[in-house]
Design a protein around this motif. Structure first.
Motif, PDB file in Angstrom:
ATOM      1  N   VAL A  89       0.813  -1.219   0.000  1.00 34.31           N
ATOM      2  CA  VAL A  89       0.000   0.000   0.000  1.00 34.31           C
ATOM      3  C   VAL A  89       0.849   1.272   0.000  1.00 34.31           C
ATOM      4  O   VAL A  89       0.435   2.281  -0.584  1.00 34.31           O
ATOM      5  N   LYS A  93       0.337   4.301  -2.863  1.00 31.87           N
ATOM      6  CA  LYS A  93       0.121   5.726  -2.582  1.00 31.87           C
ATOM      7  C   LYS A  93       1.213   6.576  -3.232  1.00 31.87           C
ATOM      8  O   LYS A  93       0.934   7.583  -3.882  1.00 31.87           O
ATOM      9  N   ALA A 118      -6.742  -3.768  -1.030  1.00 32.64           N
ATOM     10  CA  ALA A 118      -6.265  -2.618  -0.249  1.00 32.64           C
ATOM     11  C   ALA A 118      -5.363  -1.734  -1.102  1.00 32.64           C
ATOM     12  O   ALA A 118      -5.418  -0.500  -1.009  1.00 32.64           O
ATOM     13  N   ASP A 121      -7.629   0.282  -3.449  1.00 35.75           N
ATOM     14  CA  ASP A 121      -8.255   1.388  -2.715  1.00 35.75           C
ATOM     15  C   ASP A 121      -7.276   2.528  -2.486  1.00 35.75           C
ATOM     16  O   ASP A 121      -7.594   3.699  -2.734  1.00 35.75           O
ATOM     17  N   THR A 122      -6.099   2.194  -2.009  1.00 38.02           N
ATOM     18  CA  THR A 122      -5.088   3.215  -1.722  1.00 38.02           C
ATOM     19  C   THR A 122      -4.714   3.966  -2.985  1.00 38.02           C
ATOM     20  O   THR A 122      -4.636   5.203  -2.990  1.00 38.02           O
ATOM     21  N   TRP A 123      -4.487   3.241  -4.064  1.00 38.41           N
ATOM     22  CA  TRP A 123      -4.084   3.847  -5.332  1.00 38.41           C
ATOM     23  C   TRP A 123      -5.178   4.763  -5.872  1.00 38.41           C
ATOM     24  O   TRP A 123      -4.904   5.881  -6.311  1.00 38.41           O
ATOM     25  N   ASN A 125      -7.511   6.294  -4.213  1.00 38.48           N
ATOM     26  CA  ASN A 125      -7.785   7.425  -3.327  1.00 38.48           C
ATOM     27  C   ASN A 125      -6.627   8.408  -3.220  1.00 38.48           C
ATOM     28  O   ASN A 125      -6.801   9.505  -2.696  1.00 38.48           O
ATOM     29  N   ALA A 126      -5.459   8.044  -3.705  1.00 39.92           N
ATOM     30  CA  ALA A 126      -4.312   8.954  -3.683  1.00 39.92           C
ATOM     31  C   ALA A 126      -4.397   9.907  -4.869  1.00 39.92           C
ATOM     32  O   ALA A 126      -4.966   9.573  -5.907  1.00 39.92           O
TER      33      ALA A 126
END
Length: 148
Positions: A89, A93, A118, A121-123, A125-126
């Motif tokens: 993660v 990001k 995960a 999601d992180t990618w 949302n960054a």
């Protein structure tokens, strides 16, 4: 947000899991194949997703293969594509914030489904930070223009 997704045979199951997860989140997903676990060559699938991102048909793309590496190598041959093979993660990001990556590459054989989701999601949302990072991304674009 509309996303393009594809895999080869080695990433098919992970692609299907990611696609279902994204659909549950209400995101539109364009699936460019493959359609099963029978052996296929990955470069054509990387091109389909890269072309969709470059054409604006999708904002971002996700590619799955056995390790994520082959897909990232193939996708990065396309002008305008910044594909990153990611297995954690933090890197997910950082590659969006610092490199403005537009294609995420995942490896089914090296990353479990929970971690992969995960990472996705992180990618997603960054956000790209710009600033000094924009200078570096522009330098990559200039290098592409020079070589092509």
């Amino acid at each position: 947000m509309k996303l393009a997704i594809a895999s080869d045979h080695g990433g098919f199951r992970l692609k299907e899991a990611v696609k279902a997860y994204l659909a549950e989140k209400g995101l539109e997903v364009l699936d460019f194949g493959c359609t099963g676990t029978e052996s296929v060559d990955f470069p054509g699938y990387a091109k389909k997703v890269g072309d969709a991102v470059n054409a604006g048909e999708a904002k971002l793309g996700i590619l799955c293969c056995g390790t994520g590496i082959g897909m990232s190598i193939a996708a990065n041959k396309l002008n305008g594509i910044r594909a990153a093979a990611v297995g954690d993660v933090f890197t997910a990001k950082a590659t969006r914030e610092h490199n403005d990556s537009n294609i995420l590459c995942l490896g089914e054989r090296v990353t479990g489904e929970g971690l992969a989701l995960a990472i996705v999601d992180t990618w997603l949302n960054a956000e790209f930070l710009g600033g000094r990072h924009a200078q570096r991304v522009n330098a990559i674009s200039n290098l592409e223009a020079e070589l092509c």
